[in-house]
Design a protein around this motif. Sequence first.
Motif, PDB file in Angstrom:
ATOM      1  N   LEU A 127       0.595  -1.358  -0.081  1.00  0.00           N
ATOM      2  CA  LEU A 127      -0.154   0.028  -0.021  1.00  0.00           C
ATOM      3  C   LEU A 127       0.974   1.462  -0.230  1.00  0.00           C
ATOM      4  N   TYR A 128       1.532   1.396   0.662  1.00  0.00           N
ATOM      5  CA  TYR A 128       3.127   2.063   0.863  1.00  0.00           C
ATOM      6  C   TYR A 128       3.529   2.413  -0.589  1.00  0.00           C
ATOM      7  N   LEU A 129       3.845   1.335  -1.458  1.00  0.00           N
ATOM      8  CA  LEU A 129       4.820   1.341  -2.923  1.00  0.00           C
ATOM      9  C   LEU A 129       3.386   1.821  -3.501  1.00  0.00           C
ATOM     10  N   GLU A 130       2.422   1.605  -3.497  1.00  0.00           N
ATOM     11  CA  GLU A 130       0.793   2.154  -4.398  1.00  0.00           C
ATOM     12  C   GLU A 130       1.524   3.416  -4.413  1.00  0.00           C
ATOM     13  N   ARG A 131       1.061   3.986  -2.789  1.00  0.00           N
ATOM     14  CA  ARG A 131       0.535   5.400  -2.902  1.00  0.00           C
ATOM     15  C   ARG A 131       2.022   6.397  -3.375  1.00  0.00           C
ATOM     16  N   LEU A 132       3.130   5.317  -3.289  1.00  0.00           N
ATOM     17  CA  LEU A 132       4.512   6.734  -3.684  1.00  0.00           C
ATOM     18  C   LEU A 132       4.818   6.253  -5.724  1.00  0.00           C
ATOM     19  N   ALA A 133       3.834   5.547  -6.266  1.00  0.00           N
ATOM     20  CA  ALA A 133       3.595   5.331  -7.164  1.00  0.00           C
ATOM     21  C   ALA A 133       2.115   6.929  -7.945  1.00  0.00           C
ATOM     22  N   ARG A 134       1.368   6.407  -7.189  1.00  0.00           N
ATOM     23  CA  ARG A 134       0.533   7.486  -7.624  1.00  0.00           C
ATOM     24  C   ARG A 134       1.071   8.713  -7.560  1.00  0.00           C
ATOM     25  N   ALA A 135       1.854   9.142  -6.287  1.00  0.00           N
ATOM     26  CA  ALA A 135       2.361  10.196  -6.199  1.00  0.00           C
ATOM     27  C   ALA A 135       3.342  10.671  -7.508  1.00  0.00           C
ATOM     28  N   GLN A 136       3.770   9.584  -8.061  1.00  0.00           N
ATOM     29  CA  GLN A 136       4.655  10.377  -9.713  1.00  0.00           C
ATOM     30  C   GLN A 136       3.703   9.630 -10.544  1.00  0.00           C
ATOM     31  N   GLY A 137       2.502   9.893 -11.014  1.00  0.00           N
ATOM     32  CA  GLY A 137       1.079  10.081 -11.932  1.00  0.00           C
ATOM     33  C   GLY A 137       1.203   9.012 -12.451  1.00  0.00           C
ATOM     34  N   PHE A 138       1.193   7.355 -11.872  1.00  0.00           N
ATOM     35  CA  PHE A 138       0.809   6.180 -12.277  1.00  0.00           C
ATOM     36  C   PHE A 138      -0.354   5.859 -11.800  1.00  0.00           C
TER      37      PHE A 138
END
Length: 188
Positions: free
Chosen positions: A22-33
């Motif tokens: 979930l932490y990784l998902e949040r980071l990926a979303r913050a990068q526009g994915f």
Amino acid sequence: MMKILFVAGSNHPSATSTNLSLYLERLARAQGFDTSFCNLHAEPLPFYSPQGIGAEEANVRAFKRQLQEADAIVLASPEYHGSISGVLKNALDFASQDDFRGKPVLSVSSAGGAVGVSSLQQLQAIVRNLHGINAPEWLSIGSAQRRPFEKASHGDYEVESSIEDRIHRVLGSFLTLARALGSHKTHA
Ligand SMILES: Cc1cc2nc3c(=O)[nH]c(=O)nc-3n(C[C@H](O)[C@H](O)[C@H](O)COP(=O)(O)O)c2cc1C
């Protein structure tokens, strides 16, 4: 927009591997994915059957659709007896090479010991057999590194800087690979 599927391979409601995902998902979303998330505890699959029994169940169909729609995949597992969890292996038995071919895949684990590399090696072997593209780096948290991820907190965690740096570096190189492969994607 590129879509990343996160598959959390624990059968525990707040597993550290799930919370790390979930932490990784949040980071990926913050990068526009764009992302999708499959929590195999919340959306359990039946035992895979070569006879196709259970293949029409809603969770199986949803998982297959998530795989097909993904441009890149993150597979997260607890380290169990030097290997991946049974629920993740079972889920991957539903997958075919058509679901993984040409897609970058990041392997992630959580282990009781210092790090869980055996499960990562085995995950990469499965990815290779599915014709996915293993990311050059992988990510494992072990022992006390799991502590921040022991409680569910919607992907918002206080992580010690050395671990956070490693998480950002590994995810960053995976997202760079995903972008590079995505830009060459041919739509049939
Ligand atoms: C059945 C079982 C087998 C395990 N085997 C190992 C192992 O081989 N190596 C290890 O470092 N930890 C092992 N552990 C500890 C787990 O890897 C550890 O609790 C991990 O944080 C679980 O991930 P989770 O929080 O995502 O469920 C095992 C735990 C269980 C329940």
